[in-house]
Design a protein around this motif. Structure first.
Motif, PDB file in Angstrom:
ATOM      1  N   ARG A  43       1.832   6.421  -7.370  1.00 10.44           N
ATOM      2  CA  ARG A  43       0.653   7.789  -7.708  1.00 10.44           C
ATOM      3  C   ARG A  43       0.764   8.713  -7.273  1.00 10.44           C
ATOM      4  N   LYS A  57       1.427   4.271  -2.625  1.00 15.08           N
ATOM      5  CA  LYS A  57       0.670   5.459  -3.081  1.00 15.08           C
ATOM      6  C   LYS A  57       1.879   6.087  -3.126  1.00 15.08           C
ATOM      7  N   LYS A  58       3.122   5.858  -3.202  1.00 11.38           N
ATOM      8  CA  LYS A  58       4.389   6.424  -3.968  1.00 11.38           C
ATOM      9  C   LYS A  58       4.469   6.320  -5.122  1.00 11.38           C
ATOM     10  N   LEU A  82       1.508  -1.577  -0.190  1.00  7.51           N
ATOM     11  CA  LEU A  82      -0.354   0.130  -0.288  1.00  7.51           C
ATOM     12  C   LEU A  82       0.711   1.280  -0.095  1.00  7.51           C
ATOM     13  N   GLY A  90       1.404  10.286  -4.105  1.00  6.92           N
ATOM     14  CA  GLY A  90       0.508  10.735  -2.709  1.00  6.92           C
ATOM     15  C   GLY A  90      -1.126  11.027  -2.986  1.00  6.92           C
ATOM     16  N   LYS A  91      -1.140  10.961  -4.202  1.00  2.71           N
ATOM     17  CA  LYS A  91      -2.802  11.663  -4.293  1.00  2.71           C
ATOM     18  C   LYS A  91      -3.537   9.892  -4.104  1.00  2.71           C
ATOM     19  N   GLU A  92      -4.485  10.816  -3.503  1.00  2.00           N
ATOM     20  CA  GLU A  92      -6.334   9.907  -3.410  1.00  2.00           C
ATOM     21  C   GLU A  92      -6.664   9.686  -4.650  1.00  2.00           C
TER      22      GLU A  92
END
Length: 94
Positions: A90, A87-88, A83, A92-94
């Motif tokens: 992407r 996230k890294k 996970l 850091g965008k959710e």
């Protein structure tokens, strides 16, 4: 049931997944070699489970709880580190 060997197996599983995390973090910088790192990741996880079996047999602890604790540590660590890597990747965008 003996708790100390199970706790050690869990911590060992988490430790193996942290080594896996370091390898995959390095692999993300070299995308053309990513498939080789994924194969290495699978081998490391399988070797860790086999090592748990042999350590459990050698020490004489109750094998089933020992292996379950190690597998849980490995799985929990892999889930968390995967996970983090996703996230890294992407940004850091959710």
């Amino acid at each position: 049931m003996e708790w100390f060997p199970c706790i050690c197996a869990f911590i060992g599983g988490v430790g193996v997944s942290l080594v896996d995390f370091a390898l995959m973090k390095k692999a993300m910088g070299v995308p053309e070699k990513l498939s080789g790192f994924l194969l290495l990741r699978t081998f490391i996880s399988a070797a860790a489970v086999a090592l748990l079996y042999f350590i459990g047999r050698w020490t004489g602890v109750q094998l089933l709880p020992f292996m379950i604790a190690g597998a849980l540590g490995l799985t929990a660590g892999l889930i968390l580190t995967t996970l983090i890597l996703m996230k890294k990747q992407r940004g850091g965008k959710e």
